[in-house]
Design a protein around this motif. Structure first.
Motif: not given
Ligand code: 8DG
Length: 146
Positions: A44-73
């Motif tokens: 899964e691409a990260p953006e795809q995973a985020l869209m799926r999670e937002l739909a499953e978890e918060l019922d957000l079906l029209d989320a629009q991903i704008l930009s990366l804030v930060e990625r850290k391990t």
């Protein structure tokens, strides 16, 4: 070998406030605050995973991903969490969540007062510093008016 968990989260802003969610007590990192999202599945691409999670978890079906804030391990309870958080635009605020027992809209100043999951702190810090840099200092704008 230490396990690395790929996780994505959404930084959702409305009227200058940011959505923070508290994980339900029975979940990993229960009681800690986080950005809503979840694990990236294999292939899964990260953006795809985020869209799926937002739909499953918060019922957000029209989320629009704008930009990366930060990625850290970050190491948390023996697991390495590779967390990438994105700015996300939504047309309406989520009402309920399957994974959280509290949802709060925070001003920038309130963000640092929450008890965030360890992996979220680097993201919160980057967000706060990006927001403070994007604000035109009062003095400068005053001089520019002359
Ligand atoms: N979603 C999310 N998870 C985070 C954040 N910070 C952080 O350490 N985590 C951790 C907690 C969990 O160990 C893991 C993600 O788990 P999850 O429970 O949200 O993911 P999921 O919905 O895909 O998983 P599941 O409940 O279906 O097993 O990452 C964050 O900001 N957002």
């Amino acid at each position: 070998m230490v396990e690395v968990l790929r996780v994505v989260g959404a930084v959702i802003e409305r009227d200058g406030k940011f959505l923070a969610c508290r994980r339900r007590p029975q979940k990993a990192e229960g009681g800690k605050w986080e950005f809503p999202g979840g694990k990236v599945e294999t292939e899964e691409a990260p953006e795809q995973a985020l869209m799926r999670e937002l739909a499953e978890e918060l019922d957000l079906l029209d989320a629009q991903i704008l930009s990366l804030v930060e990625r850290k391990t970050t190491k948390s309870n023996g697991t390495l969490i590779d967390l990438a958080c994105y700015r996300v635009k939504v047309s309406h605020p989520p009402r309920t969540s399957t994974d959280h027992d509290s949802m709060r809209w925070c001003t920038v100043d309130q963000l640092s007062t929450l008890d965030w999951a360890p992996a979220d702190w680097p993201i919160v810090d980057s967000l706060i510093s990006a927001l403070s840099q994007s604000q035109v200092p009062h003095e400068e704008s005053h001089h520019a008016d002359r």
